[in-house]
Design a protein around this motif. Structure first.
Motif, short mmCIF file in Angstrom:
data_model
loop_
_atom_site.label_atom_id
_atom_site.label_comp_id
_atom_site.label_asym_id
_atom_site.label_seq_id
_atom_site.Cartn_x
_atom_site.Cartn_y
_atom_site.Cartn_z
N THR A 178 0.82 -1.23 0.01
CA THR A 178 -0.07 -0.05 -0.04
C THR A 178 0.85 1.32 0.01
O THR A 178 0.66 2.12 -0.77
N ASP A 179 1.90 1.24 0.92
CA ASP A 179 2.68 2.56 0.79
C ASP A 179 3.46 2.55 -0.46
O ASP A 179 3.89 3.68 -0.86
N VAL A 180 3.92 1.56 -0.71
CA VAL A 180 4.58 1.58 -2.02
C VAL A 180 4.02 2.12 -3.30
O VAL A 180 4.43 3.25 -4.09
N SER A 181 2.57 1.56 -3.41
CA SER A 181 2.10 1.92 -4.60
C SER A 181 1.50 3.58 -4.49
O SER A 181 1.41 4.22 -5.52
N VAL A 182 1.13 4.05 -3.23
CA VAL A 182 0.96 5.33 -2.93
C VAL A 182 1.79 6.40 -3.01
O VAL A 182 1.77 7.40 -3.76
N LEU A 183 3.16 5.99 -2.58
CA LEU A 183 4.41 6.74 -2.80
C LEU A 183 4.73 7.00 -4.24
O LEU A 183 5.31 7.95 -4.70
N PHE A 184 4.52 5.71 -5.17
CA PHE A 184 5.06 5.78 -6.38
C PHE A 184 4.14 6.78 -7.30
O PHE A 184 4.44 7.44 -8.27
N CYS A 185 2.88 7.06 -6.86
CA CYS A 185 1.99 8.03 -7.31
C CYS A 185 2.73 9.49 -7.41
O CYS A 185 2.36 10.34 -8.29
N CYS A 186 3.72 9.87 -6.55
CA CYS A 186 4.51 10.97 -6.66
C CYS A 186 5.18 11.12 -7.66
O CYS A 186 5.67 12.29 -7.74
N ASN A 187 5.41 10.24 -8.19
CA ASN A 187 6.06 10.49 -9.88
C ASN A 187 5.65 11.59 -10.69
O ASN A 187 6.32 12.43 -11.37
N LYS A 188 4.33 11.64 -10.48
CA LYS A 188 3.62 12.46 -11.62
C LYS A 188 3.78 14.07 -11.04
O LYS A 188 4.14 14.70 -11.92
N ALA A 189 4.16 14.10 -9.70
CA ALA A 189 4.61 15.79 -9.31
C ALA A 189 5.85 15.81 -9.60
O ALA A 189 6.32 16.92 -10.10
N PHE A 190 6.92 14.72 -9.65
CA PHE A 190 8.28 14.83 -10.03
C PHE A 190 8.24 15.26 -11.45
O PHE A 190 9.17 16.07 -11.89
N VAL A 191 7.54 14.61 -12.40
CA VAL A 191 7.49 14.78 -13.61
C VAL A 191 7.22 16.43 -13.92
O VAL A 191 7.56 16.87 -14.85
N PHE A 192 6.12 16.98 -13.34
CA PHE A 192 5.87 18.16 -13.61
C PHE A 192 6.97 19.08 -13.03
O PHE A 192 7.19 20.20 -13.66
N LEU A 193 7.56 19.10 -11.85
CA LEU A 193 8.93 19.76 -11.55
C LEU A 193 9.73 19.77 -12.39
O LEU A 193 10.44 20.60 -13.03
N LEU A 194 10.15 18.58 -12.88
CA LEU A 194 11.29 18.54 -14.03
C LEU A 194 11.08 19.22 -15.38
O LEU A 194 11.74 19.81 -15.85
#
Length: 421
Positions: A178-194
């Protein structure tokens, strides 16, 4: 003859949700020139002269697309959550995350063959494998797929692909799914910042807020486990995997842009070939150094390994080519829905504790993820909607105020004095 000019970005990592930051255009279908019967028919009538309802036809097409969207959402959610749970189950008998990454990535070779089968079944203009391959190779330049192009444009993405998957799978050993799947959703935010920094994409305040929510959720998720070394390492691995995935997507957009369906399938197959040719030596070294060691090949749970690879292959196929039948946003919704699915499975199969801090962290990250799905013109649409509502309210108020005084009786009523106390 209908040509497929839809362009997609094959930005998926083997075990990561694809959240394309680029605009993906659907299948463009040019209108055929109307026939003589259609040209003579009046507006709102078909070729036979009967009146048709264009609104009904439009809504019918939208309903069809939404129906396919629901099917794609269920497929994305089940394959993503199923692959994560199956990876966790595999590690109980086969503690080799890098070997599992290598084995699953080899299945990427099937992308282009599966695409060609679909091309033969659907396309009106049949092409041979060589012709289709040469046409798709134009994606890499005028010279096609040369050795130099392979090492400069494909190999770096193969390395990022492997790192993304290995860090993700290694994190599953440390923390719950659960923690792994929800934390990986942060990659969308990292994509936006980059993309905002590197690609100079449009600044959106709501996406900055979403990125802040994602970072706050990561901190709260770490706090939920009391900052133990085991969980901190696992969370750091997931964040590293999300960062590698975001770097993969931004570099793809920077160096290659976007690709048609056939070009995307060829690119993903090339990543599988790169994995077979150049990554195979690493699992062999890990085996002989006993870093990832198993006593015999009979002890390997081949069913779990193959099931895991099939689910990931299905996930990537649906996520890369699902825009042909539905909206990209619906596919991202399927990724969000996999989080509660993993939570339910973890509740009955592991000792996860859903305390208040963890639940708030999951909600915050999920909210940030959904905010990042807002289109770029969402503020314009919101202003138009509010303006339309204001105009309608004024019209209703004006009509309501005009009714009592309309007509001669209303005028005589207003002329009479009122003696009511």
């Amino acid at each position: 003859m209908k040509k497929h000019s839809a362009r997609v970005a094959p930005l998926s990592a083997c075990n990561s949700p694809v959240l394309t930051l680029t605009k993906v255009e659907g299948e463009e279908r040019p209108r055929d020139s109307p026939g003589p019967a259609e040209a003579q028919a009046p507006a709102g009538a078909d070729a036979s002269g009967r009146t048709s309802h264009p609104c009904w036809r439009c809504s019918r097409a939208q309903l069809k697309k939404i129906f396919w969207g629901v099917a794609v959402v269920l497929c994305v959610c089940s394959s993503w959550a199923g692959s994560t749970q199956l990876a966790k189950l595999t590690f109980r008998k086969f503690d080799a995350p890098f070997t599992l990454t290598w084995f699953a990535t080899n299945w990427n070779f099937l992308f282009f063959p599966l695409y060609y089968v679909g091309h033969v079944c659907k396309s009106e203009e049949k092409q041979s494998v060589r012709q289709r391959y040469r046409e798709c190779c134009r994606f890499f330049g005028d010279n096609g797929l040369t050795l130099k192009v392979f090492f400069t444009k494909a190999a770096p993405f193969g390395v990022l692909w492997t790192l993304t998957n290995y860090l993700y799978l290694h994190a599953i050993k440390k923390v719950n799914t659960t923690d792994v799947s929800v934390l990986f959703c942060c990659n969308k935010a990292f994509v936006f910042l980059l993309s905002w920094i590197v690609l100079r994409d449009r600044f959106m305040g709501v996406r900055i807020v979403a990125a802040i929510l994602a970072i706050a959720g990561i901190v709260m998720m770490t706090y939920a486990d009391g900052f133990h070394s085991h969980s901190v390492i696992g969370i750091a691995l997931v964040v590293g995997s999300a960062s590698m995935s975001a770097l993969y997507k931004v570099l793809f957009k920077l160096l290659l842009g976007s690709a048609k369906f056939g070009e995307a399938a060829l690119f993903l197959s090339i990543l599988g070939v790169f994995n077979i040719l150049f990554i195979t030596c690493i699992p062999v070294i890990l085996y002989f150094t006993k870093v990832e060691y198993w006593s015999s090949f009979h002890d390997i749970p081949w069913g779990n390994l193959c099931g895991f690879s099939v689910l990931l292959l299905t996930f990537n196929i649906v996520l890369n080519f699902g825009i042909a039948v539905t909206y990209p946003t619906l596919m991202s919704v399927g990724i969000v829905l996999s989080v509660p699915v993993n939570a339910v499975v973890d509740h009955y199969t592991s000792k996860i504790v859903f305390n208040g801090v963890r639940v708030i962290a999951i909600i915050i990250i999920g909210l940030g993820f959904l905010l990042l799905l807002l289109p770029e013109e969402w503020d314009v649409w919101l202003v138009k909607l509010l303006t339309r509502l204001k105009v309608r309210k004024k019209e209703e108020t004006a009509e309501g105020g005009a009714d009592p005084g309309s007509g001669p009786q209303g005028k005589s009523r207003r002329a009479r004095p009122s003696f009511a106390r």
